[in-house]
Design a protein around this motif. Structure first.
Motif, PDB file in Angstrom:
ATOM      1  N   LEU A 391      70.760  -2.365  46.277  1.00 47.62           N
ATOM      2  CA  LEU A 391      71.171  -1.395  47.306  1.00 47.62           C
ATOM      3  C   LEU A 391      71.958  -0.243  46.693  1.00 47.62           C
ATOM      4  CD1 LEU A 391      72.210  -3.870  50.151  1.00 47.62           C
ATOM      5  CD2 LEU A 391      70.175  -2.421  50.096  1.00 47.62           C
ATOM      6  N   LEU A 392      72.836  -0.554  45.744  1.00 50.31           N
ATOM      7  CA  LEU A 392      73.619   0.501  45.102  1.00 50.31           C
ATOM      8  C   LEU A 392      72.739   1.452  44.291  1.00 50.31           C
ATOM      9  CD1 LEU A 392      76.710  -1.595  43.940  1.00 50.31           C
ATOM     10  CD2 LEU A 392      76.681   0.180  45.712  1.00 50.31           C
ATOM     11  N   LEU A 393      71.715   0.899  43.626  1.00 53.37           N
ATOM     12  CA  LEU A 393      70.791   1.732  42.862  1.00 53.37           C
ATOM     13  C   LEU A 393      69.975   2.629  43.792  1.00 53.37           C
ATOM     14  CD1 LEU A 393      69.559  -0.789  40.137  1.00 53.37           C
ATOM     15  CD2 LEU A 393      70.767   1.371  39.719  1.00 53.37           C
ATOM     16  N   GLU A 394      69.728   2.157  45.005  1.00 52.73           N
ATOM     17  CA  GLU A 394      68.950   2.937  45.975  1.00 52.73           C
ATOM     18  C   GLU A 394      69.776   4.078  46.588  1.00 52.73           C
ATOM     19  OE1 GLU A 394      65.641   2.515  47.341  1.00 52.73           O
ATOM     20  OE2 GLU A 394      65.378   1.417  45.470  1.00 52.73           O
ATOM     21  N   GLU A 395      71.080   4.013  46.441  1.00 55.80           N
ATOM     22  CA  GLU A 395      71.945   4.991  47.100  1.00 55.80           C
ATOM     23  C   GLU A 395      72.362   6.132  46.159  1.00 55.80           C
ATOM     24  OE1 GLU A 395      75.121   2.673  48.654  1.00 55.80           O
ATOM     25  OE2 GLU A 395      73.899   1.791  50.269  1.00 55.80           O
ATOM     26  N   ASN A 396      71.503   6.442  45.190  1.00 52.82           N
ATOM     27  CA  ASN A 396      71.714   7.560  44.253  1.00 52.82           C
ATOM     28  C   ASN A 396      73.106   7.553  43.622  1.00 52.82           C
ATOM     29  OD1 ASN A 396      69.123   8.653  44.740  1.00 52.82           O
ATOM     30  ND2 ASN A 396      69.900   9.546  46.665  1.00 52.82           N
ATOM     31  N   PRO A 397      73.410   6.535  42.829  1.00 50.09           N
ATOM     32  CA  PRO A 397      74.728   6.507  42.181  1.00 50.09           C
ATOM     33  C   PRO A 397      74.819   7.562  41.098  1.00 50.09           C
ATOM     34  CG  PRO A 397      73.332   4.761  41.328  1.00 50.09           C
ATOM     35  CD  PRO A 397      72.571   5.395  42.446  1.00 50.09           C
ATOM     36  N   ALA A 398      76.025   7.818  40.631  1.00 52.05           N
ATOM     37  CA  ALA A 398      76.228   8.768  39.526  1.00 52.05           C
ATOM     38  C   ALA A 398      75.573   8.223  38.268  1.00 52.05           C
ATOM     39  CB  ALA A 398      77.728   8.984  39.301  1.00 52.05           C
ATOM     40  N   GLU A 399      75.253   9.129  37.341  1.00 51.10           N
ATOM     41  CA  GLU A 399      74.531   8.727  36.135  1.00 51.10           C
ATOM     42  C   GLU A 399      75.308   7.694  35.334  1.00 51.10           C
ATOM     43  OE1 GLU A 399      71.489   9.343  35.052  1.00 51.10           O
ATOM     44  OE2 GLU A 399      71.122  10.389  36.954  1.00 51.10           O
ATOM     45  N   HIS A 400      76.632   7.874  35.235  1.00 53.91           N
ATOM     46  CA  HIS A 400      77.416   6.919  34.439  1.00 53.91           C
ATOM     47  C   HIS A 400      77.481   5.545  35.134  1.00 53.91           C
ATOM     48  CE1 HIS A 400      80.445   8.241  37.357  1.00 53.91           C
ATOM     49  NE2 HIS A 400      81.113   7.119  37.070  1.00 53.91           N
ATOM     50  N   GLN A 401      77.216   5.502  36.451  1.00 53.09           N
ATOM     51  CA  GLN A 401      77.200   4.225  37.178  1.00 53.09           C
ATOM     52  C   GLN A 401      75.843   3.540  37.073  1.00 53.09           C
ATOM     53  OE1 GLN A 401      78.333   5.737  41.052  1.00 53.09           O
ATOM     54  NE2 GLN A 401      80.460   4.998  40.812  1.00 53.09           N
ATOM     55  N   GLU A 403      73.852   3.181  34.575  1.00 52.66           N
ATOM     56  CA  GLU A 403      73.733   2.334  33.389  1.00 52.66           C
ATOM     57  C   GLU A 403      74.374   0.967  33.631  1.00 52.66           C
ATOM     58  OE1 GLU A 403      75.010   2.355  28.666  1.00 52.66           O
ATOM     59  OE2 GLU A 403      75.273   4.155  29.884  1.00 52.66           O
ATOM     60  N   HIS A 404      75.571   0.988  34.255  1.00 53.05           N
ATOM     61  CA  HIS A 404      76.265  -0.275  34.538  1.00 53.05           C
ATOM     62  C   HIS A 404      75.507  -1.111  35.568  1.00 53.05           C
ATOM     63  CE1 HIS A 404      79.435   1.161  32.081  1.00 53.05           C
ATOM     64  NE2 HIS A 404      79.907   2.048  32.953  1.00 53.05           N
ATOM     65  N   LEU A 405      74.972  -0.444  36.585  1.00 56.17           N
ATOM     66  CA  LEU A 405      74.242  -1.171  37.631  1.00 56.17           C
ATOM     67  C   LEU A 405      72.951  -1.773  37.105  1.00 56.17           C
ATOM     68  CD1 LEU A 405      74.774   1.262  40.645  1.00 56.17           C
ATOM     69  CD2 LEU A 405      75.737  -1.020  40.384  1.00 56.17           C
ATOM     70  N   LYS A 406      72.267  -1.018  36.211  1.00 58.00           N
ATOM     71  CA  LYS A 406      71.031  -1.558  35.617  1.00 58.00           C
ATOM     72  C   LYS A 406      71.344  -2.774  34.743  1.00 58.00           C
ATOM     73  CE  LYS A 406      68.226   2.651  35.662  1.00 58.00           C
ATOM     74  NZ  LYS A 406      67.601   3.716  34.843  1.00 58.00           N
ATOM     75  N   SER A 407      72.469  -2.694  34.014  1.00 52.46           N
ATOM     76  CA  SER A 407      72.877  -3.853  33.198  1.00 52.46           C
ATOM     77  C   SER A 407      73.193  -5.051  34.097  1.00 52.46           C
ATOM     78  CB  SER A 407      74.118  -3.503  32.363  1.00 52.46           C
ATOM     79  OG  SER A 407      73.823  -2.478  31.454  1.00 52.46           O
TER      80      SER A 407
END
Length: 741
Positions: A391-401, A403-407
């Protein structure tokens, strides 16, 4: 006239002769009666002295009985006397002398028919075997003894000895049953004595089982009876038991009281002198009997020496023959003793093995249940991790976020795969998996595997090729899910260790006979390969060849273990050929059934995920976990699907009755009634609504049971969003399209 006189004389004498004969018979009968009565009186006195532990007087009484038996040449009376000698010496711990008298009784038994004597002889045999630790041979002898005589006193003594044996082999219920029968016995000779010994043994069993109150009751009952009737040995034993039990209960004053009573008994001058006297009397009687035997043998030898019909050579040969026979008898006796002890040892070892087996089974069940519970419980928080990350990845997070969310997403999916692998291995080990036999298309199964792993191949710049034999029948019967799992693990493993190379999936038909087909499968790559040493353990759990490989390539090391176990379910074996730096080849064969008469049927329509029109759909979400409710609702909202929430199965049934939904998303594991039961209840009034089971599937869960309950499909938690949407779309729109057709 002269010839008739003798006849008249004889006729006159006949009544006189008959009278004389009758008097002799009566006199002989009276003598027998008197002898029997006197012997019985002596045995009664002996029994009283034996109970009171007055061993010297008891032995003197037996000596009297033996003299009467020898004087009257009464073999049965002599046999009974020898039996009592044997029992008395065995009770006093003199096993050697007990066997001496038992052997003498054995010789007498050969020449007389005496069922009670035979029964008592077997009883003593059982007592001797019990004394040497052969419990089961002893039980057998007691059973034979019981069948030969129904004498009440002997039957009661058999019950007592059986109780001791049952205690030894831990059959406490049988022992207690016998002992309670002896407490209320109606024995005309040993009623109080048997009841005393029964109470003492019950106290011993109670102490062993930790029932101290019961132990006190029986010990006091035994002490009361023993003091009343003067049973010296039982008085001492009861005092010992009470001192021990009261010490265990913490009643030290009571314990000290019985210890002092015990010391008083042990230290009495009378007791010391009595012991010396008993030993002296026992030694004297034993010596007299043994000397009597020696004298008989000496007289017999002198008689043989004086015989003129015996030559010296015959005597020598006879002596040699007797020596050989004696040696053989001793050897046979020892062998028999060894055999009996070996049988008891084998029984004991078998019992130990049974206990070890039961312990191993319990340990395996505990391990299985533990792993099942852990893997199931981990899925619930994992659902929150992967769901919220998506859900967080779908909500257009900042670029620096990002990377952390994908990890975070990668770690969650990795952990999920690991849990799934453990659960799969656990199911196989617990024999929870059985191969299905349903119709499927092998080409589609393999194509789906290749397509799903194509992205992995692209990332490694590796070609993934399917080489499929067109001669393979299109309609096969088997388990497509497990076959898919086998190839997912094999192909996934090959791709992991192959970069800038090629992975081939080969399927060929080897043979076809009527409705049976033999297929050959191979997955080969030109990756890093496996050394010869590593190949020996590569199919073991958590084995990846080396620590370096594990660190470089990752993974759990369970994939090949699952492949080996799944093929074992099909009765097949995985084979491996590999060389370091050249690549690896995994291959196996499968026997499957085919439907030769099946007609090829094209699917009338295919559902494309891009064509699903989710907007406007209204579904029911049945979920007891609040976090899961939020995540599932947000994922549905992303596709413009509205929903109602049911917190448990009962709410789900009520909402399904009063509302109209396009589908129901049913959690299986919930408090109260389960999702399966809720589905069954809904199917009673609605046969058409699609019901999709959402479950963190555990070891005891079965997909078959979900479908039998009425579910249309199953999605395992934590699920990938694309799979989640695909299942919803397929089940809702397939139903609508089938209805329109």
């Amino acid at each position: 006239m002269t010839s008739s006189l003798p006849h008249k004389s004889i006729g006159a004498l006949a009544p006189f002769l008959l009278c004389m004969l009758a008097c002799i018979q009566i006199s002989f009968g009276q003598n027998n009666i008197n002898t029997t009565a006197k012997a019985q009186s002596i045995f009664d006195e002996f029994t009283e002295y034996r109970h009171q532990n007055k061993i010297d007087k008891a032995l003197e009484k037996l000596d009297e009985a033996a003299e009467i038996a020898e004087d009257s040449e009464d073999a049965k009376l002599l046999l009974d006397t020898y039996h009592q000698y044997a029992r008395l010496f065995l009770e006093e711990g003199d096993r050697e002398t007990a066997i001496f008298y038992w052997d003498r009784a054995s010789i007498l038994l050969k020449d007389i028919s005496y069922s009670y004597g035979q029964a008592f002889h077997l009883y003593l045999d059982a007592a001797l075997r019990f004394d040497e630790g052969n419990n089961f041979q002893s039980l057998k002898a007691l059973e034979e003894s019981r069948m030969l005589s129904n004498n009440r006193n002997l039957s009661n003594n058999i019950l007592l000895l059986e109780a001791y044996i049952y205690t030894n082999i831990e059959k406490y219920e049988d022992a207690i049953k016998n002992l309670h029968a002896l407490i209320v016995n109606s024995d005309d000779k040993e009623r109080p004595y048997l009841a005393t010994r029964a109470n003492i043994q019950l106290a011993k069993i109670s102490l062993g089982l930790g029932d101290l109150d019961e132990g006190i009751i029986h010990s006091k009952a035994a002490l009361e009876l023993a003091q009343k009737h003067g049973f010296a040995k039982q008085i001492r034993t009861a005092n010992e038991q009470l001192s021990i039990i009261y010490e265990k209960t913490g009643s030290y004053d009571q314990s000290l009281f019985y210890i002092k009573a015990l010391e008083k008994i042990k230290d009495s001058i009378f007791n010391i002198e009595k012991t010396k006297l008993e030993a002296k009397t026992a030694d004297r009687i034993r010596f007299e009997h043994q000397m009597n035997e020696i004298n008989k043998l000496t007289a017999r030898n002198e008689e043989l020496s004086e015989s003129k019909n015996r030559s010296e050579i015959t005597a020598i040969l006879t002596s040699a023959f007797l020596t050989i026979i004696s040696l053989l008898a001793v050897s046979l006796f020892r062998n028999n003793q060894i055999k009996l002890k070996t049988n008891d040892l084998l029984y004991t070892k078998n019992k130990e093995l049974e206990l070890a087996r039961d312990s191993a089974v319990s340990a395996m069940e505990a391990k299985t249940n533990f792993l099942s519970t852990v893997t199931h419980e981990l899925r619930t928080p994992l659902y929150a991790v992967t769901g919220l990350t998506h859900l967080l990845l779908e909500e257009n997070p900042a670029e620096h976020q990002k990377e952390h969310l994908k990890s975070l997403k990668f770690s969650g999916e990795y952990l999920l795969n690991f849990i799934n692998d453990i659960l799969q291995i656990n199911k196989i080990d617990a024999d929870k998996l059985e191969p299905l036999s349903v119709e499927f298309k092998l080409h589609k199964v393999l194509t789906d595997v290749v397509d799903s792993l194509q992205q992995n191949a692209n990332e490694n710049k590796t070609k993934l090729i399917l080489d499929y034999d067109p001669n393979i029948p299109q309609h096969l019967l088997g388990d497509p899910i497990k076959i898919s799992q086998i190839f997912m693990n094999l192909v996934g493993n090959a791709l992991k260790f192959t970069k800038n190379g090629k992975v081939e999936v080969i399927a060929k038909m080897l043979d076809k006979k009527e409705d049976q087909v033999k297929l050959y499968f191979e997955v080969k790559d030109n990756g890093i390969g496996i050394s010869e040493d590593q190949q020996k353990n590569i199919f073991d759990s958590f084995e990846q060849g080396s620590i370096q490989i594990n660190r470089e390539y990752g993974g759990t090391g369970l994939g090949l273990t699952i492949v080996k176990s799944l093929l074992g379910i099909f009765g097949s074996t995985i084979h491996l050929e590999s060389e370091l730096g050249e690549g690896s080849s995994f291959f196996f064969e499968l026997d499957l059934k085919c439907d030769a008469d099946a007609q090829e049927e094209e699917v009338a329509f295919e559902l494309n995920p891009e064509e699903f029109e989710f907007k406007g759909l209204h579904v029911l979400v049945v979920e007891d976990n609040k976090i899961n409710q939020v995540i599932t609702k947000k994922m549905l909202t992303k596709k413009e699907i509205t929903c109602d929430i049911a917190n448990n199965g009962n709410e789900a049934i009520d909402l399904a009755k009063t509302n109209t939904y396009d589908a129901i998303l049913m959690d299986i594991h919930m408090p109260g009634i389960s999702g399966e039961e809720a589905t069954r209840q809904i199917r009673k009034f609605d046969q058409d609504i699609p019901i999709i089971a959402l479950t963190a599937i555990s070891l005891d869960d079965s997909l078959d049971s979900f479908y039998q309950a009425g579910c249309n499909d199953v999605v395992t938690k934590p699920f990938k969003p694309e799979v989640f949407y695909q299942k919803i779309g397929e089940n809702i729109f397939r139903k609508k399209m089938e209805g329109s057709v």
